[in-house]
Design a protein around this motif. Structure first.
Motif, PDB file in Angstrom:
ATOM      1  N   LEU A   1      53.139  26.343 -10.483  1.00 23.57           N
ATOM      2  CA  LEU A   1      53.717  25.741 -11.686  1.00 23.57           C
ATOM      3  C   LEU A   1      53.840  26.735 -12.838  1.00 23.57           C
ATOM      4  O   LEU A   1      54.076  26.328 -13.978  1.00 23.57           O
ATOM      5  CB  LEU A   1      52.867  24.542 -12.125  1.00 23.57           C
ATOM      6  N   ASP A   2      53.726  28.006 -12.553  1.00 22.98           N
ATOM      7  CA  ASP A   2      53.803  29.040 -13.585  1.00 22.98           C
ATOM      8  C   ASP A   2      55.266  29.413 -13.823  1.00 22.98           C
ATOM      9  O   ASP A   2      55.852  30.195 -13.081  1.00 22.98           O
ATOM     10  CB  ASP A   2      53.000  30.267 -13.156  1.00 22.98           C
ATOM     11  N   GLU A   3      55.851  28.847 -14.883  1.00 28.36           N
ATOM     12  CA  GLU A   3      57.254  29.115 -15.187  1.00 28.36           C
ATOM     13  C   GLU A   3      57.477  30.581 -15.536  1.00 28.36           C
ATOM     14  O   GLU A   3      58.561  31.117 -15.321  1.00 28.36           O
ATOM     15  CB  GLU A   3      57.725  28.228 -16.350  1.00 28.36           C
TER      16      GLU A   3
ATOM     17  N   ILE B   1      51.571  32.456  -3.560  1.00 30.55           N
ATOM     18  CA  ILE B   1      51.710  31.338  -4.490  1.00 30.55           C
ATOM     19  C   ILE B   1      50.497  30.424  -4.363  1.00 30.55           C
ATOM     20  O   ILE B   1      50.097  30.062  -3.258  1.00 30.55           O
ATOM     21  CB  ILE B   1      52.999  30.533  -4.216  1.00 30.55           C
ATOM     22  N   ILE B   2      49.928  30.036  -5.501  1.00 32.26           N
ATOM     23  CA  ILE B   2      48.760  29.162  -5.519  1.00 32.26           C
ATOM     24  C   ILE B   2      49.218  27.741  -5.834  1.00 32.26           C
ATOM     25  O   ILE B   2      49.711  27.472  -6.938  1.00 32.26           O
ATOM     26  CB  ILE B   2      47.749  29.619  -6.574  1.00 32.26           C
ATOM     27  N   PRO B   3      49.093  26.814  -4.892  1.00 30.37           N
ATOM     28  CA  PRO B   3      49.583  25.446  -5.104  1.00 30.37           C
ATOM     29  C   PRO B   3      48.952  24.774  -6.320  1.00 30.37           C
ATOM     30  O   PRO B   3      47.740  24.882  -6.559  1.00 30.37           O
ATOM     31  CB  PRO B   3      49.188  24.720  -3.804  1.00 30.37           C
TER      32      PRO B   3
ATOM     33  N   SER C   1      41.366  30.320  -9.886  1.00 34.50           N
ATOM     34  CA  SER C   1      41.478  29.787  -8.526  1.00 34.50           C
ATOM     35  C   SER C   1      40.672  30.598  -7.507  1.00 34.50           C
ATOM     36  O   SER C   1      40.754  31.829  -7.462  1.00 34.50           O
ATOM     37  CB  SER C   1      42.956  29.772  -8.116  1.00 34.50           C
ATOM     38  N   ARG C   2      39.935  29.898  -6.643  1.00 39.60           N
ATOM     39  CA  ARG C   2      39.241  30.566  -5.542  1.00 39.60           C
ATOM     40  C   ARG C   2      40.261  31.183  -4.582  1.00 39.60           C
ATOM     41  O   ARG C   2      40.033  32.272  -4.037  1.00 39.60           O
ATOM     42  CB  ARG C   2      38.362  29.564  -4.799  1.00 39.60           C
ATOM     43  N   ASP C   3      41.371  30.488  -4.376  1.00 41.32           N
ATOM     44  CA  ASP C   3      42.446  30.995  -3.522  1.00 41.32           C
ATOM     45  C   ASP C   3      42.897  32.377  -4.003  1.00 41.32           C
ATOM     46  O   ASP C   3      43.089  33.300  -3.203  1.00 41.32           O
ATOM     47  CB  ASP C   3      43.606  29.987  -3.569  1.00 41.32           C
ATOM     48  N   PHE C   4      43.075  32.527  -5.314  1.00 40.95           N
ATOM     49  CA  PHE C   4      43.492  33.802  -5.897  1.00 40.95           C
ATOM     50  C   PHE C   4      42.462  34.886  -5.588  1.00 40.95           C
ATOM     51  O   PHE C   4      42.793  35.974  -5.104  1.00 40.95           O
ATOM     52  CB  PHE C   4      43.678  33.614  -7.400  1.00 40.95           C
TER      53      PHE C   4
END
Length: 272
Positions: A227-229, A248-250, A260-263
């Protein structure tokens, strides 16, 4: 205990041309070091080592992976001094400071026979812009880079400086939504000196970001929230690089992707 945590280590005095630049530098050592170079973290606009990297869990995650972590509060941020002269904030001056910090920390040019040589960079937002330019100009030092919330166009270049100054002086409403967002973000941190940050904005306007001027050629991981424009066009950076992966991190925005842990897991795997 250091305010940065139990693994924070002493750093040498950082000098530029014999003078103290007033930058707060931090180093964090792992319990058991991996045979890999240190990771240098560069935070975003209106943030700091503490906010961007310590409280978000980056330092502890990297230390657990065996990585030594280096970082700096950019001028006008965190525990660094907040001068009002524009020359202290130009991207070129900041990059020179970053280079001197790495030299002070013992970072050595890359060598094929030494897996601990060089440095890996992780930047977020403004830090990604600085990392892109640093990697392009200091290719002999930088092994890999992770750029979070990257944008081929610097959002600070469009910051309505006059409108922000008028708002701070007399409350005149700001029409530009991006300027409102950046100013509100800066004002959320009580320790921020808003007028010093406006000097940084003015300095960046003097050296607008053009990623085509110098393109880093080392492997790069580009990361952004779904969602990062501001990072919608990061594919343009990947095309320029020819050495970049995208992640991309959902469900994440520019504001919260860095936590984010994903990051973190994607970055640590990429830098391993």
């Amino acid at each position: 205990m250091s305010p940065h945590g139990k693994h924070a280590s002493a750093v040498p005095t950082h000098m530029i041309e014999g003078a103290l630049p007033g930058l707060n530098v931090a180093a964090f050592d792992p319990d058991t070091a991996a045979a890999l170079p240190p990771v240098f973290l560069i935070h975003g606009f209106a943030s700091s080592i503490e906010l961007n990297w310590v409280k978000s869990g980056w330092v502890s995650a990297l230390n657990r992976a065996g990585r030594r972590v280096l970082s700096v509060d950019l001028p006008g941020h965190g525990k660094s001094t907040s001068p009002y002269d524009i020359d202290s904030y130009t991207p070129g001056k900041i990059r020179a400071d970053l280079l001197q910090i790495l030299i002070d920390q013992g970072v050595r040019p890359l060598r094929a026979d030494d897996p601990t040589s060089g440095v890996d960079l992780v930047g977020y937002s403004l830090g990604s812009r600085l990392a892109w330019e640093f990697g392009a100009t200091q290719a002999e030092l930088v092994r890999k880079m992770v750029l979070g919330g990257p944008n081929p166009e610097d959002p600070l270049a469009d910051f309505d400086l006059k409108a922000a100054q008028n708002f701070l002086n007399d409350g005149t409403p700001i029409a530009d939504a991006s300027t409102v967002w950046l100013l509100e973000m800066a004002q959320q941190i009580p320790s921020n000196d808003i007028f010093a940050l406006l000097a940084l904005v003015q300095a960046i306007k003097m050296e607008p970001f053009d990623p085509t001027d110098a393109v880093p050629k080392m492997p790069i991981l580009l990361v952004a929230g779904e969602l990062d424009e501001r990072a919608k066009s990061m594919a343009l950076l990947a095309e320029l690089s020819g050495q970049a992966q995208q992640h991309i991190i959902p469900g994440r925005t520019h504001n919260n992707a860095v936590t984010s842990r994903d990051f973190k897991e994607a970055a640590i795997a990429f830098l391993g």
